[in-house]
Structures are given as C-alpha cells and as structure tokens.
Design an enzyme around this catalytic site. Sequence first.
Site, PDB file in Angstrom:
ATOM      1  NE  ARG A   1      -4.089  -2.018   1.996  1.00 34.63           N
ATOM      2  CZ  ARG A   1      -4.972  -2.414   2.894  1.00 34.63           C
ATOM      3  NH1 ARG A   1      -4.827  -2.081   4.172  1.00 34.63           N
ATOM      4  NH2 ARG A   1      -6.010  -3.148   2.520  1.00 34.63           N
TER       5      ARG A   1
ATOM      6  CE1 TYR B   1      -2.956  -3.461  -9.442  1.00 43.58           C
ATOM      7  CE2 TYR B   1      -1.523  -1.584  -9.791  1.00 43.58           C
ATOM      8  CZ  TYR B   1      -1.997  -2.803 -10.191  1.00 43.58           C
ATOM      9  OH  TYR B   1      -1.514  -3.373 -11.334  1.00 43.58           O
ATOM     10  CD  GLU B   2      -1.734  -4.458  -3.142  1.00 47.70           C
ATOM     11  OE1 GLU B   2      -2.211  -5.067  -2.177  1.00 47.70           O
ATOM     12  OE2 GLU B   2      -1.211  -5.019  -4.113  1.00 47.70           O
ATOM     13  N   GLY B   3      -6.639  -2.403  -2.206  1.00 47.53           N
ATOM     14  CA  GLY B   3      -7.730  -1.833  -1.424  1.00 47.53           C
ATOM     15  C   GLY B   3      -8.065  -0.446  -1.930  1.00 47.53           C
TER      16      GLY B   3
END
Length: 632
Positions: A322, A465-467
């Site tokens: 993140r 991306y990534e949440g």
Amino acid sequence: MPYTAPVRDLVFACELADLAGVARLPGFEDATPELLRSVLDEAGKFAAEVLAPLNHSGDRRGARLEGGRVVTADGWRDAYRQFVAGGWNGLPFDPAFGGQGLPWLAATAVAEIWHAANMAFSLCPLLTQSAIAAIEAHGTPRQRDTFLPKLVSGEWSGTMNLTEPQAGSDLSAVRTRAVPATTSADGDHHRISGQKIFITYGDHDLTDNIIHLVLARTPDAPPGVKGISLFIVPKFLPDNRGAWTRRNAIETLSLEHKLGIHASPTAVLGYGGKSGGDGGGDGENGGDDGGEKSENSGAIGYLVGEENRGLMYMFTMMNLARHAVGVEGNGVAERAYQQAAGFAAERVQGRADDNGGGGGERVPIIRHPDVKRMLLAQKCRIEALRALSLTVAANIDHARRQPDAEAKARARDLLEVLTPVIKGYATEVGVENVSLALQVHGGMGFIEETGAAQHYRDQRITPIYEGTTGIQAMDLVGRKLTADGGAATARVIARIRAECEALGDADDQDITVMADAMRAALDLLQAAAESLVAAAAADARLPGAVAEPYLRLWGVTACGWRMLKAAAVSRAELARDGGDGGDGGDAFYRHKIHTAKFYFAAEMPQASALAEVIGRAAPLIADAGADLFEVA
C-alpha cells in the site's frame, strides 16, 4: 518525452524525512547523503536509458498469453535481466539473504524512479519485495533459507493472491481450499485448489520461478476472515535432482484486458485444475518425485506460520504494498508532470499579452497564467507527497531498527495512521495530477501518440490497487481511529503539531503564515477525529459515511506539515549561504519556498471545506436509501 530522475529533489526530500536520524540506526551508519545521491544517480541512469524507453512500446505491445504461457513485451526480459544484474531488487533486504542492507527510506526513493520511468515494469519488483517481507517476518527458518535468496536477488519473483471472482475485496468470502497432505518427497504441505483473479505478474517469462503467496481455507477453518491461512505456492517445485523445474498444478487461465498497464500481465490463476497437473507430473525439464498422482488433487503449498492467521501475516505484505502504490501514484504523476512541462515550454500558441488583443508575440504556452496554474498545482502536490511518503518510509526504518522503545512506538503510531493516507490520498491526487498534465497538452493529450493519455490510463488503477480509497478510508476511521478511541491518532497529531510549532519563525512572514495555517488545519483535523469517535458511539454508520473526506483532510494537512518543513529548511539554507546557496542552490531553495507558498495558498484551504463535509454530510449519506439511486 524522455524521463529525468529528480535526484536532487529526492535527496532533499529524504533529508526532510530524517535521513540523518535513519543513519544513526543500527546497521545504517553508511546511509549518508553522498551514498544516497550516488545510488539515485545510477538508478536514474538505468531508468532513463533502459526502462523509460520501453514504457510506450510496452503499452502498445502488451503482455500476451500464448499456448498457456505468458510472453512479456519486447525488451522486457533483457531489461529485467539488467535490473537483477544491477542488484536493484535487493536494496533494503538483509545481506544474509543477498540484500544490500540499505534503509527502506533509500529504497523508497529509488522505487519512485522505477515507477515514474515505467509503471508496468515496476509492478513486478514491487510485489516481489512485499512477498520477501512477509516470508522474512512469518516464514520458518527453512522457508526463509529456501525462498529468500532467490527472491531478494530477483532471480525469482513473488505475487500476492487474495482476490477471487465471488469475493472481490471481501476476503471473508474466500473459498480457495487447502487440504493437508504429507509425502516424503515434498514434506509437510497442503493441496491448494481454487481460482484467484487480478494477480499482478501472476505469470510471466522474466524469472525462473514465481512464488505465489496464497490465502486459502483449511477444512476445519472457522468462517470469515478468522479462518484464512497463508501458503507459499511455487510455480515450479524441486524435481528428483533438487532443481526447481517440476511444474506445480497452477494454470494461467487468462490475462485481463485492462484500461492501462498493458505490459503488466494481470492473470487469472487456477490452482489444481486438470491442465495444471497434480504437482507430481513431469515439468519443464522432466522429473518425477513419485508423489501423489490423483487427478485434480491440487497444487502443492506450504503453510506460513499458524493456521487461521493468514490475514494478519498478509497485512505485512499488504501494508508495504500500500505504501509502495502510493509512491507509485506519485511517481507516475512526476513522469506526467515532466512531460507536460516540457510540452508547455515548446508548444507555441497564443500571444504574449494574454488578453486576446493579438498585439503581442506568439509565445510558448508555459507563459500563459492558466498553464502555470496547472503546472504549479502538479508540482506542489508531487513535492509534498514525495516528502510525506519518504517520511513514512523513514518511520518504517525506525519501527524496525530503533533501539529506543518509546521512539519505536512513535514510529509505529505514525505508520498505522499514515499508511492508508499515503495509499488513498497520493493515488487520488495522482489521478488528478495526470489529468491536469493531459489538460496542459490540450487536444494533443487526448491523442495516444503523445504519451500523455497512457499516463492517465496507467494511473487510474492506483486508487483501486491494494484496497480502494474507500477501503483505506474505512481502515483509517475504523482500525486506526475509533477502535482505540482516537488515542493513536491524537498522538500523531500532537507529534506533527509539536514539529510545526518548532518550525515557526516570527522573523519570517512567509514561514509564519504557513505555521498559522498548519495550526488551524491541525485544529480542524483533531476536532474531526474527536467528532467521529463520538459519532461512532451514537451511530456506527456515521464515521464510514465521511471516511473518505476524513482521509483527504489527513492528506492535505500532512502534506502541509512537510511543505512547511521544506520552506523552513530552504530559508535556513539560503541564510546560511548568504543568499548564494552554491551550485545553483539559490534557485533550488527559492523554488522550494515558492512552491510551498503556493501549496498553502491553493491546497491548504481545502482543509476547512473538508471539515465542513465531515461535520454535516454523514447523516445525509447514511440515511440515503437504495431507492434514491433508482433510475426513473
């Protein structure tokens, strides 16, 4: 438009982020500004000469699936070979596993260069480095010794396997199965079966092996996220000679057709299907271990840590990823800004009088006020977010190496609060920045040949991306605020406030104005945090309804914190050098002050508006019924 790594800006931002303090941590004594500049200079050369020229051609050619195997874009394999030969993959990792032992601060500065030069390429080492961190933190000694040397060198790559077709971001709905099975050849292992989607570099031809970190459920696992375990599932397993050539039961079912990052293969992976084999058949170069032969018995995977603690282990990987994606979003914005500034300096259009009278000479559009506004907006945001992301990186180093328990705790507090801010805010602003960069080009930006459109297309994935940004915002108001009654958040705000107060200078009007603005923004942020904690006790729906503006308020304010320091340090440097600065320092530091002043004039006023949204909009959002959104 060629890419030039902003080396001096990166060194300056690392110094703002406490490079000197990081160099005092055990093991980082050699992390001097001179070493950092040398590393960044070399990274800049590699990026400009090897990676950046492949960005546009990779977008046009893309990765493709041929006969069940992924073929990367032309030039990709040679570029990756050079990347590994240069030792770039192992910068921040333990020398015991072949790493170079540099601080995460230095590695993050280098990573921005990779992301800016070629985002699609940089995604491969981004995920590999995150996988290394997870195995290093939670793997067994044997797993570390087996997998880390090859991953650290970059000879093997790593992936993160979370998402499934029915689950999306809801990991409680993960269905991939992991059934215990023991054979003498493969040792204790599980058989993994299921499907994962959106796997970045899930298959490719750059490395000899791909090490997948896979979330799955064991047969007796409890429901929900508490029943998720983490497994190492290699693409290739050892054959009967010990060479990693035996194909595991993993099949690349398809590659996604995406808006951008066409050269990054985003795979749909099937674990344990017929065409993937059973993990015991012949591989690329033959070999048979005499293991289990039942059809569809699943891919071989090795449990990481304890059962049902996989999500906690995966957060080690996700939090680094993140932060890296936030850096990535700012790196792509830097590349787009450079292209926009270069275009504006060369594109002749309009008259010098800017009044439409036609009396002045024809000039480059960089002379027009609105173009200056767009470029200044990009520049000040990029510099602020660069300094903030590197500050977070420095605190990663402190959280890992700091011998003082109290200082380590302060670093962990800051990481907890600012990691979702970097991921969410830097990527959202990154999209705004590349949109402005495209706008500077006018109609030429909407045409693919200029490359401005590619930056826009590539950047759009970063807030997802990534949440997604909403997930980061919910994390910020949930786990990072209301879960502890706002205690950690209050400590971070107090830390920032103390630093800003120390930077105030009554003898400098510009610094005083910025310090006053920071004081007001921190008051708003503290009040917003306290109101959300109180709201959560009254109605659990309310904090989530305004979580995104709360995240933005954090982003605007934290960036202001860094810009105030940039201005104060620059003013001190000018005073120390008698206004000369040496080696072009006068212009460099004056530009830093000008950019900081613009940030406080054009960006910081958002803080009061965001505080208004947080204070007034929550019930209107929470009470909106589904029928409100029906199309008549």
